[in-house]
Design a protein around this motif. Structure first.
Motif, short mmCIF file in Angstrom:
data_model
loop_
_atom_site.label_atom_id
_atom_site.label_comp_id
_atom_site.label_asym_id
_atom_site.label_seq_id
_atom_site.Cartn_x
_atom_site.Cartn_y
_atom_site.Cartn_z
N MET A 165 107.44 -1.98 -46.74
CA MET A 165 106.44 -3.04 -46.60
C MET A 165 106.52 -4.04 -47.74
N VAL A 208 100.02 -8.63 -48.57
CA VAL A 208 100.68 -7.39 -48.16
C VAL A 208 101.45 -6.79 -49.34
N PHE A 214 97.95 -3.35 -41.36
CA PHE A 214 99.06 -2.85 -42.16
C PHE A 214 98.68 -1.82 -43.21
#
Length: 447
Positions: A329, A366, A320
Motif C-alpha cells: 500500500m 494512504v 483501505f
C-alpha cells in the motif's frame, strides 16, 4: 454517557478513576459492517476512551497551531517587509525541531509518555502566551520572534514522538492503520481550516489574539492528556534510563539500518517529498501558468488542494485502512502520488491541476496511514519513541529539501517542467526501489 469500558481502558483506570498504567491494547472483536460503512472512515479506535482523549486533543491543536503558524510569518513580514526574513524564520525553527525530535524520541522511550506530553504541551502553551505578550506590547523584534519560534519547535520536537508512540499502547495492532487515518485526517483538516480561520479573524480581532486563542486551546489539550492513563516504559527501569542519551539515539539509528522494512518506509517518504513536493513553485505557477484565472485565487487553491485531498482520503479511509499488505500500500500510494504530481505539472487548466493535486493528497493520506502503521507495529515499545523522532525529522525535513530542489529546478527549467519531471522521478525511483528491495512490498500488517 458511555458506562462501558473496553480494551486498554479496563486496565488503564483504577476504581477511583485515577489514571493507571496502560498496557498494549487487546484486539477487539471483528466488526461486521455493510453498505457505506465499508468505505467510510474506520472509527473503531474511538471506541477506546483513552485513544479518544488523545485524538480529541489533536482536534484542538490541529486548528490552534495553524493560527500561530499564520501569525508568525505575517508578523515578521509586517515588521520587515521582506519575504526573505520569513524564510529565515522558518529555517530557524528547523534545527531545534530536528535536534529535539531525535532527543525527544529517546526521552519518550525512557519516561512515562503521559508526563512528557503534559510537560511539552504546557511548554507549547506558555510559548504561545509569550507570542501574544510580545505582540500586544508592540515589541516588534524579529529576533524575539525567531527565538520564540525556535523554543516552540523544540517543544514540538519533544512532544510529537511521545504522542505518536503512545498510540500503540492505546489501540490494538489491527486498529493502528485506522487510528493513523483518524489522526492524519484531523491534522490535514487543521491545515485547511486553520489558515482560513486565521484569515477571517485577523481583520476582526487582530493578529495578536491569534496567539492567545492558540494558548487557550492548548489548555483543553493539557486537560485531555492529563486524563490519559500512565504510559511508563515497558522495559526495566535501568534499561529505560539509558535510552535518553546519545547512545540511545544511536541505538535507534542502528535499529533502522538493520530493519529493512523501516528503512524502506522512510526512503519511500523521502522519495515522494523531496522529488515530488512542488509547493515552492506554487507562486510562480499562480503568476504565470494560471494567471488568467486570477493569481490570488490560483495561489489559494494550489496550497489548499493537497490538504483537501488528504481530508477526503481520510473520510473514505474505510476503503483501505483494513488492508493487510501495508508495504504494498505504501509503494502504490507513492507511485500514485508521483503520477498525480506529473499530471499536475502537465496541466495548463487550473481546475484540472487542482484535481490532480487533490488526488495527490488522497495518495499522501494512504501513504501516511500505512507508513505510520508499519512504524508502530514493526518495532517494540521501547524503541517506538526513537523511531517516531526519526519519522518527525523525515516528515519535516523532506518538504524543506524539496523547496530548495524545486525552486532551483523551476528557475532553470521552468515551473511546469520541474513539477512534471519531479513526479516522473518519484514513479521511476519508487518502482526501482520496490523491485530491488522486496522486503517492503512483502510486508504484511496485523489483522
Amino acid at each position: 454517557m458511555d458506562t462501558s469500558k473496553s480494551g486498554a481502558e479496563n486496565s488503564a483506570e483504577s476504581e477511583t478513576g485515577a489514571p493507571g498504567p496502560a498496557e498494549p491494547a487487546e484486539p477487539a472483536e471483528p466488526e461486521r459492517n455493510g453498505g457505506w460503512r465499508r468505505w467510510a472512515m474506520d472509527t473503531r479506535p474511538l471506541r477506546r476512551p483513552a485513544y479518544r482523549r488523545l485524538w480529541s486533543s489533536t482536534i484542538v491543536t490541529a486548528v490552534g497551531s495553524q493560527l500561530t503558524a499564520v501569525a508568525v510569518p505575517k508578523q515578521i513580514y509586517d515588521i520587515t517587509g521582506s519575504s526573505a526574513w520569513v524564510g529565515y524564520a522558518s529555517f530557524a525553527g528547523l534545527l531545534p525541531l530536528v535536534v529535539f525530535a531525535l532527543w525527544g524520541g529517546a526521552i519518550a522511550d525512557s519516561v512515562d509518555r503521559r508526563k512528557l506530553l503534559l510537560v511539552t504541551n504546557i511548554g507549547i502553551a506558555v510559548t504561545s502566551l509569550l507570542f501574544w505578550i510580545q505582540a500586544v506590547t508592540g515589541l516588534e523584534s524579529v529576533g524575539v520572534l525567531m527565538a520564540l519560534l525556535a523554543v516552540q519547535q523544540a517543544f514540538f520536537g519533544l512532544n510529537s514522538p511521545a504522542r505518536q508512540a503512545s498510540i500503540a499502547r492505546l489501540v490494538p495492532k489491527d486498529e493502528l492503520a485506522a487510528a493513523n487515518a483518524l489522526g492524519s485526517t484531523v491534522m490535514q483538516t487543521g491545515l485547511v481550516a486553520g489558515p482560513l480561520l486565521a484569515g477571517a479573524l485577523i481583520p476582526v480581532v487582530g493578529l495578536a489574539e491569534l496567539y492567545l486563542i492558540d494558548a487557550l486551546a492548548l489548555c483543553a489539550t493539557v486537560w485531555a492528556v492529563y486524563r490519559l492513563p500512565a504510559l511508563p516504559p515497558l522495559g526495566t527501569t535501568t534499561a529505560a534510563a539509558g535510552r535518553a542519551g546519545l547512545r540511545g539515539i544511536a541505538e535507534g539509528f542502528r535499529y533502522i539500518s538493520l530493519n529493512q522494512v523501516l528503512l524502506l518506509s522512510f526512503l519511500a517518504d523521502i522519495i515522494a517529498m523531496v522529488f515530488g513536493m512542488p509547493r515552492a513553485l506554487f507562486p510562480q505557477l499562480a503568476a504565470q501558468t494560471y494567471a488568467p484565472y486570477g493569481e490570488g485565487l490560483a495561489l489559494g487553491l494550489l496550497f489548499a488542494a493537497i490538504p483537501i485531498g488528504a481530508v477526503l482520503g481520510g473520510l473514505m479511509s474505510g476503503t483501505f485502512s483494513r488492508a493487510r499488505r501495508h508495504g504494498l500500500m505504501v509503494i502504490a500510494a507513492v507511485v500514485a502520488w508521483g503520477v498525480a504530481i506529473t499530471g499536475f505539472g502537465l496541466s495548463s487548466n487550473l481546475w484540472v491541476g487542482v484535481a490532480f493535486l487533490a488526488a495527490a493528497g488522497v495518495a499522501d493520506m494512504v501513504s501516511m496511514v500505512f507508513r505510520g502503521a508499519i512504524l508502530l507495529s514493526a518495532v517494540t515499545d521501547e524503541l517506538r519513541g526513537r523511531m517516531q523522532g526519526v519519522f518527525t525529522v523525515v516528515v519535516a525535513g523532506g518538504p524543506r529539501l524539496a523547496d530548495v530542489l524545486h525552486g532551483t529546478a523551476g528557475s532553470a527549467l521552468g515551473a511546469r517542467t520541474a513539477v512534471a519531471g519531479g513526479g516522473l522521478l518519484v514513479v521511476v525511483t519508487m518502482l526501482v526501489l520496490a523491485a530491488m528491495m522486496p522486503a517492503l512490498r512483502r510486508y504484511r500488517g496485523s489483522v
